[in-house]
Design a protein around this motif. Structure first.
Motif, PDB file in Angstrom:
ATOM      1  N   SER A 201     -72.092  16.711  53.457  1.00 14.21           N
ATOM      2  CA  SER A 201     -70.757  16.267  53.849  1.00 14.21           C
ATOM      3  C   SER A 201     -70.651  16.315  55.362  1.00 14.21           C
ATOM      4  CB  SER A 201     -69.674  17.172  53.267  1.00 14.21           C
ATOM      5  OG  SER A 201     -69.698  17.148  51.877  1.00 14.21           O
ATOM      6  N   TYR A 202     -69.901  15.374  55.915  1.00 18.93           N
ATOM      7  CA  TYR A 202     -69.636  15.383  57.349  1.00 18.93           C
ATOM      8  C   TYR A 202     -68.156  15.132  57.559  1.00 18.93           C
ATOM      9  CZ  TYR A 202     -69.817  14.564  62.313  1.00 18.93           C
ATOM     10  OH  TYR A 202     -69.600  14.655  63.664  1.00 18.93           O
ATOM     11  N   THR A 203     -67.518  16.002  58.346  1.00 18.24           N
ATOM     12  CA  THR A 203     -66.096  15.876  58.633  1.00 18.24           C
ATOM     13  C   THR A 203     -65.916  15.375  60.054  1.00 18.24           C
ATOM     14  OG1 THR A 203     -65.590  17.693  57.126  1.00 18.24           O
ATOM     15  CG2 THR A 203     -63.891  17.096  58.727  1.00 18.24           C
ATOM     16  N   ILE A 204     -65.208  14.263  60.189  1.00 13.36           N
ATOM     17  CA  ILE A 204     -64.867  13.707  61.500  1.00 13.36           C
ATOM     18  C   ILE A 204     -63.514  14.307  61.877  1.00 13.36           C
ATOM     19  CG2 ILE A 204     -64.464  11.596  62.812  1.00 13.36           C
ATOM     20  CD1 ILE A 204     -66.066  10.143  60.543  1.00 13.36           C
ATOM     21  N   LYS A 205     -63.526  15.232  62.824  1.00 14.18           N
ATOM     22  CA  LYS A 205     -62.325  16.004  63.131  1.00 14.18           C
ATOM     23  C   LYS A 205     -61.192  15.155  63.694  1.00 14.18           C
ATOM     24  CE  LYS A 205     -64.654  20.371  63.622  1.00 14.18           C
ATOM     25  NZ  LYS A 205     -64.887  21.569  64.380  1.00 14.18           N
ATOM     26  N   LYS A 206     -61.497  14.155  64.511  1.00 14.07           N
ATOM     27  CA  LYS A 206     -60.443  13.346  65.136  1.00 14.07           C
ATOM     28  C   LYS A 206     -59.611  12.596  64.104  1.00 14.07           C
ATOM     29  CE  LYS A 206     -62.753  12.562  69.546  1.00 14.07           C
ATOM     30  NZ  LYS A 206     -63.257  11.560  70.473  1.00 14.07           N
ATOM     31  N   THR A 207     -60.234  12.205  63.026  1.00 20.01           N
ATOM     32  CA  THR A 207     -59.526  11.401  62.019  1.00 20.01           C
ATOM     33  C   THR A 207     -59.281  12.169  60.716  1.00 20.01           C
ATOM     34  OG1 THR A 207     -61.600  10.525  61.145  1.00 20.01           O
ATOM     35  CG2 THR A 207     -60.535   9.268  62.916  1.00 20.01           C
ATOM     36  N   ASN A 208     -59.694  13.432  60.648  1.00 20.57           N
ATOM     37  CA  ASN A 208     -59.573  14.248  59.426  1.00 20.57           C
ATOM     38  C   ASN A 208     -60.176  13.536  58.216  1.00 20.57           C
ATOM     39  OD1 ASN A 208     -58.339  16.509  60.558  1.00 20.57           O
ATOM     40  ND2 ASN A 208     -56.323  15.560  60.442  1.00 20.57           N
ATOM     41  N   THR A 209     -61.317  12.924  58.423  1.00 22.50           N
ATOM     42  CA  THR A 209     -62.018  12.200  57.359  1.00 22.50           C
ATOM     43  C   THR A 209     -63.288  12.959  56.997  1.00 22.50           C
ATOM     44  OG1 THR A 209     -61.194  10.109  58.223  1.00 22.50           O
ATOM     45  CG2 THR A 209     -63.054   9.994  56.703  1.00 22.50           C
ATOM     46  N   LYS A 210     -63.504  13.103  55.706  1.00 20.12           N
ATOM     47  CA  LYS A 210     -64.713  13.779  55.221  1.00 20.12           C
ATOM     48  C   LYS A 210     -65.527  12.790  54.402  1.00 20.12           C
ATOM     49  CE  LYS A 210     -66.217  17.861  52.627  1.00 20.12           C
ATOM     50  NZ  LYS A 210     -65.749  19.049  51.892  1.00 20.12           N
ATOM     51  N   LEU A 211     -66.772  12.592  54.791  1.00 17.41           N
ATOM     52  CA  LEU A 211     -67.706  11.714  54.082  1.00 17.41           C
ATOM     53  C   LEU A 211     -68.689  12.582  53.312  1.00 17.41           C
ATOM     54  CD1 LEU A 211     -68.483   9.382  57.111  1.00 17.41           C
ATOM     55  CD2 LEU A 211     -66.806   8.984  55.306  1.00 17.41           C
ATOM     56  N   THR A 212     -68.934  12.246  52.057  1.00 15.55           N
ATOM     57  CA  THR A 212     -69.800  13.066  51.204  1.00 15.55           C
ATOM     58  C   THR A 212     -70.808  12.184  50.485  1.00 15.55           C
ATOM     59  OG1 THR A 212     -68.000  14.632  50.831  1.00 15.55           O
ATOM     60  CG2 THR A 212     -69.838  14.731  49.304  1.00 15.55           C
ATOM     61  N   PHE A 213     -72.045  12.672  50.425  1.00 18.10           N
ATOM     62  CA  PHE A 213     -73.099  12.037  49.639  1.00 18.10           C
ATOM     63  C   PHE A 213     -73.786  13.143  48.848  1.00 18.10           C
ATOM     64  CE2 PHE A 213     -77.602  11.048  49.073  1.00 18.10           C
ATOM     65  CZ  PHE A 213     -77.490   9.894  48.319  1.00 18.10           C
ATOM     66  N   GLY A 214     -73.975  12.922  47.555  1.00 19.31           N
ATOM     67  CA  GLY A 214     -74.601  13.951  46.735  1.00 19.31           C
ATOM     68  C   GLY A 214     -75.499  13.391  45.655  1.00 19.31           C
ATOM     69  N   VAL A 215     -76.372  14.243  45.155  1.00 23.65           N
ATOM     70  CA  VAL A 215     -77.265  13.901  44.057  1.00 23.65           C
ATOM     71  C   VAL A 215     -77.218  15.054  43.061  1.00 23.65           C
ATOM     72  CG1 VAL A 215     -79.606  13.302  43.354  1.00 23.65           C
ATOM     73  CG2 VAL A 215     -78.823  12.691  45.640  1.00 23.65           C
ATOM     74  N   GLU A 216     -76.881  14.755  41.813  1.00 25.19           N
ATOM     75  CA  GLU A 216     -76.932  15.741  40.741  1.00 25.19           C
ATOM     76  C   GLU A 216     -78.223  15.532  39.970  1.00 25.19           C
ATOM     77  OE1 GLU A 216     -73.389  15.796  38.299  1.00 25.19           O
ATOM     78  OE2 GLU A 216     -72.161  15.248  40.026  1.00 25.19           O
ATOM     79  N   ASN A 217     -78.824  16.616  39.516  1.00 20.00           N
ATOM     80  CA  ASN A 217     -80.116  16.579  38.825  1.00 20.00           C
ATOM     81  C   ASN A 217     -81.133  15.858  39.726  1.00 20.00           C
ATOM     82  OD1 ASN A 217     -82.187  16.749  36.978  1.00 20.00           O
ATOM     83  ND2 ASN A 217     -81.113  15.681  35.342  1.00 20.00           N
ATOM     84  N   LEU A 218     -81.321  16.414  40.885  1.00 20.12           N
ATOM     85  CA  LEU A 218     -82.136  15.839  41.960  1.00 20.12           C
ATOM     86  C   LEU A 218     -83.515  15.373  41.507  1.00 20.12           C
ATOM     87  CD1 LEU A 218     -82.310  15.357  45.054  1.00 20.12           C
ATOM     88  CD2 LEU A 218     -83.190  17.676  45.252  1.00 20.12           C
ATOM     89  N   PHE A 219     -84.179  16.134  40.670  1.00 16.74           N
ATOM     90  CA  PHE A 219     -85.538  15.794  40.236  1.00 16.74           C
ATOM     91  C   PHE A 219     -85.569  15.040  38.909  1.00 16.74           C
ATOM     92  CE2 PHE A 219     -85.968  19.595  42.939  1.00 16.74           C
ATOM     93  CZ  PHE A 219     -86.638  18.987  43.995  1.00 16.74           C
ATOM     94  N   ASP A 220     -84.399  14.581  38.441  1.00 20.54           N
ATOM     95  CA  ASP A 220     -84.273  13.738  37.252  1.00 20.54           C
ATOM     96  C   ASP A 220     -84.915  14.384  36.017  1.00 20.54           C
ATOM     97  OD1 ASP A 220     -83.345  11.513  35.906  1.00 20.54           O
ATOM     98  OD2 ASP A 220     -85.098  10.292  36.376  1.00 20.54           O
ATOM     99  N   ARG A 221     -84.633  15.668  35.800  1.00 19.85           N
ATOM    100  CA  ARG A 221     -85.197  16.387  34.644  1.00 19.85           C
ATOM    101  C   ARG A 221     -84.383  16.099  33.398  1.00 19.85           C
ATOM    102  NH1 ARG A 221     -86.794  22.214  34.705  1.00 19.85           N
ATOM    103  NH2 ARG A 221     -87.769  21.370  32.869  1.00 19.85           N
ATOM    104  N   MET A 222     -85.028  15.606  32.384  1.00 19.86           N
ATOM    105  CA  MET A 222     -84.366  15.371  31.110  1.00 19.86           C
ATOM    106  C   MET A 222     -84.285  16.696  30.356  1.00 19.86           C
ATOM    107  SD  MET A 222     -83.487  12.347  31.364  1.00 19.86           S
ATOM    108  CE  MET A 222     -82.831  12.004  29.751  1.00 19.86           C
ATOM    109  N   PRO A 223     -83.251  16.860  29.531  1.00 25.67           N
ATOM    110  CA  PRO A 223     -83.111  18.131  28.815  1.00 25.67           C
ATOM    111  C   PRO A 223     -84.191  18.297  27.761  1.00 25.67           C
ATOM    112  CG  PRO A 223     -81.485  16.562  28.052  1.00 25.67           C
ATOM    113  CD  PRO A 223     -82.179  15.926  29.216  1.00 25.67           C
ATOM    114  N   PRO A 224     -84.480  19.531  27.395  1.00 22.80           N
ATOM    115  CA  PRO A 224     -85.474  19.769  26.341  1.00 22.80           C
ATOM    116  C   PRO A 224     -84.959  19.273  24.994  1.00 22.80           C
ATOM    117  CG  PRO A 224     -84.406  21.813  26.951  1.00 22.80           C
ATOM    118  CD  PRO A 224     -83.915  20.772  27.905  1.00 22.80           C
ATOM    119  N   ARG A 225     -85.875  18.948  24.119  1.00 22.87           N
ATOM    120  CA  ARG A 225     -85.532  18.431  22.787  1.00 22.87           C
ATOM    121  C   ARG A 225     -85.011  19.529  21.876  1.00 22.87           C
ATOM    122  NH1 ARG A 225     -85.519  12.876  22.358  1.00 22.87           N
ATOM    123  NH2 ARG A 225     -87.116  12.061  23.735  1.00 22.87           N
TER     124      ARG A 225
END
Length: 151
Positions: A98-122
Protein backbone atom coordinates in the motif's frame (compact mmCIF):
# COMPACT_ATOMS: atom_id res chain seq x y z
CA UNK A 1 14.30 2.19 9.12
CA UNK A 2 10.57 2.52 9.40
CA UNK A 3 8.18 0.67 11.65
CA UNK A 4 7.94 -3.11 11.92
CA UNK A 5 4.86 -4.93 13.25
CA UNK A 6 4.02 -8.61 13.77
CA UNK A 7 0.90 -10.46 14.87
CA UNK A 8 0.25 -14.11 15.63
CA UNK A 9 -3.23 -15.61 15.93
CA UNK A 10 -3.25 -19.37 16.53
CA UNK A 11 -6.07 -21.61 17.72
CA UNK A 12 -5.47 -25.04 19.23
CA UNK A 13 -8.53 -27.23 19.78
CA UNK A 14 -7.71 -30.08 22.12
CA UNK A 15 -11.20 -31.54 22.55
CA UNK A 16 -14.56 -30.99 20.86
CA UNK A 17 -17.31 -33.54 21.46
CA UNK A 18 -21.10 -33.41 21.29
CA UNK A 19 -23.79 -35.72 22.67
CA UNK A 20 -26.28 -35.42 19.81
CA UNK A 21 -28.96 -37.46 21.56
CA UNK A 22 -27.82 -38.21 25.10
CA UNK A 23 -28.16 -41.88 25.94
CA UNK A 24 -29.19 -42.86 22.40
CA UNK A 25 -26.23 -42.01 20.18
CA UNK A 26 -22.61 -42.26 21.37
CA UNK A 27 -20.68 -39.03 21.86
CA UNK A 28 -19.38 -37.67 18.55
CA UNK A 29 -15.75 -36.50 18.44
CA UNK A 30 -15.22 -33.50 16.15
CA UNK A 31 -11.71 -32.26 16.95
CA UNK A 32 -9.22 -33.19 14.27
CA UNK A 33 -11.79 -34.59 11.80
CA UNK A 34 -13.42 -33.48 8.57
CA UNK A 35 -17.12 -33.51 9.40
CA UNK A 36 -19.66 -32.43 6.81
CA UNK A 37 -22.27 -30.25 8.45
CA UNK A 38 -25.02 -32.60 9.63
CA UNK A 39 -27.26 -29.90 11.09
CA UNK A 40 -26.26 -30.72 14.67
CA UNK A 41 -22.48 -30.66 14.81
CA UNK A 42 -19.97 -28.06 13.68
CA UNK A 43 -18.03 -28.03 10.45
CA UNK A 44 -14.43 -29.25 10.38
CA UNK A 45 -12.45 -28.52 13.55
CA UNK A 46 -8.70 -28.93 12.88
CA UNK A 47 -6.45 -29.08 15.94
CA UNK A 48 -4.45 -26.04 14.69
CA UNK A 49 -5.50 -23.05 12.63
CA UNK A 50 -4.23 -19.48 12.49
CA UNK A 51 -2.07 -16.86 10.83
CA UNK A 52 1.12 -14.84 11.28
CA UNK A 53 1.50 -11.36 9.81
CA UNK A 54 4.60 -9.22 9.44
CA UNK A 55 4.34 -5.62 8.27
CA UNK A 56 6.76 -2.81 7.46
CA UNK A 57 5.78 0.88 7.20
CA UNK A 58 8.13 3.48 5.74
CA UNK A 59 7.27 6.96 4.42
CA UNK A 60 3.77 6.12 3.23
CA UNK A 61 4.66 2.64 1.96
CA UNK A 62 3.26 -0.38 3.81
CA UNK A 63 4.17 -3.98 3.04
CA UNK A 64 2.26 -6.87 4.65
CA UNK A 65 3.13 -10.56 4.48
CA UNK A 66 0.63 -13.01 5.95
CA UNK A 67 1.10 -16.75 6.44
CA UNK A 68 -2.21 -18.63 6.83
CA UNK A 69 -2.18 -22.12 8.31
CA UNK A 70 -4.80 -24.86 8.55
CA UNK A 71 -3.49 -27.98 10.27
CA UNK A 72 -4.02 -31.52 9.09
CA UNK A 73 -7.09 -33.53 10.05
CA UNK A 74 -8.63 -36.94 9.40
CA UNK A 75 -11.24 -37.88 6.81
CA UNK A 76 -14.89 -38.23 7.85
CA UNK A 77 -15.01 -41.38 10.02
CA UNK A 78 -18.67 -41.91 9.09
CA UNK A 79 -17.60 -42.30 5.46
CA UNK A 80 -16.50 -45.90 6.04
CA UNK A 81 -13.19 -47.71 5.63
CA UNK A 82 -12.53 -46.06 2.25
CA UNK A 83 -11.93 -42.73 4.02
CA UNK A 84 -9.24 -43.33 6.62
CA UNK A 85 -6.50 -41.02 5.35
CA UNK A 86 -5.22 -37.77 6.77
CA UNK A 87 -5.93 -34.52 4.94
CA UNK A 88 -2.65 -32.61 4.81
CA UNK A 89 -2.03 -29.23 6.40
CA UNK A 90 -2.46 -26.22 4.11
CA UNK A 91 -0.22 -23.17 4.51
CA UNK A 92 -0.78 -20.23 2.14
CA UNK A 93 0.87 -16.81 1.81
CA UNK A 94 -0.69 -13.41 1.14
CA UNK A 95 1.29 -10.30 0.16
CA UNK A 96 0.05 -6.71 0.05
CA UNK A 97 1.61 -3.35 -0.80
CA UNK A 98 0.00 0.00 0.00
CA UNK A 99 1.12 3.55 -0.65
CA UNK A 100 -0.50 6.61 0.91
CA UNK A 101 -0.22 9.95 -0.88
CA UNK A 102 -0.38 12.37 2.04
CA UNK A 103 -1.26 15.51 0.05
CA UNK A 104 -4.43 13.97 -1.32
CA UNK A 105 -5.20 11.44 1.49
CA UNK A 106 -5.31 8.70 -1.14
CA UNK A 107 -4.24 5.14 -0.43
CA UNK A 108 -3.38 2.79 -3.30
CA UNK A 109 -3.27 -0.94 -2.56
CA UNK A 110 -2.16 -3.98 -4.54
CA UNK A 111 -2.33 -7.47 -3.07
CA UNK A 112 -2.09 -11.16 -3.86
CA UNK A 113 -3.88 -13.85 -1.84
CA UNK A 114 -2.52 -17.41 -2.00
CA UNK A 115 0.69 -16.07 -3.53
CA UNK A 116 2.06 -19.46 -4.60
CA UNK A 117 -1.31 -20.67 -5.96
CA UNK A 118 -1.51 -23.70 -3.63
CA UNK A 119 -4.62 -25.78 -4.13
CA UNK A 120 -6.17 -27.27 -0.99
CA UNK A 121 -5.53 -30.90 -0.10
CA UNK A 122 -8.10 -33.48 -1.19
CA UNK A 123 -10.83 -34.63 1.16
CA UNK A 124 -12.20 -37.68 -0.61
CA UNK A 125 -15.04 -38.12 1.89
CA UNK A 126 -16.38 -34.74 0.77
CA UNK A 127 -19.21 -35.07 -1.69
CA UNK A 128 -18.64 -31.64 -3.21
CA UNK A 129 -15.44 -31.06 -5.17
CA UNK A 130 -13.26 -33.37 -3.06
CA UNK A 131 -12.13 -30.59 -0.73
CA UNK A 132 -13.42 -29.31 2.61
CA UNK A 133 -15.35 -26.10 1.92
CA UNK A 134 -15.51 -25.12 5.60
CA UNK A 135 -11.73 -24.52 5.94
CA UNK A 136 -10.41 -24.51 2.34
CA UNK A 137 -11.20 -22.86 -0.98
CA UNK A 138 -10.30 -23.72 -4.57
CA UNK A 139 -10.11 -20.17 -5.87
CA UNK A 140 -6.33 -20.31 -6.19
CA UNK A 141 -4.28 -17.13 -6.52
CA UNK A 142 -6.34 -13.92 -6.26
CA UNK A 143 -5.19 -10.41 -7.12
CA UNK A 144 -6.77 -7.30 -5.64
CA UNK A 145 -6.37 -3.60 -6.30
CA UNK A 146 -7.86 -0.82 -4.22
CA UNK A 147 -8.08 2.93 -3.98
CA UNK A 148 -9.20 4.62 -0.79
CA UNK A 149 -9.86 8.35 -0.68
CA UNK A 150 -10.31 10.17 2.64
CA UNK A 151 -11.92 13.62 2.86
Amino acid sequence: WGKFRARLNLTNVRKYTIDKLPGLIPTTVYDGYFTPNDGIGPETVPHYRGFLTAAWDYKGLTTDLKVNYTGSFREDPAGGTDYTSTIASWPTFDLQFSYTIKKTNTKLTFGVENLFDRMPPRAFSSFADNYDRSVHNILGRLFNVGIKQSF
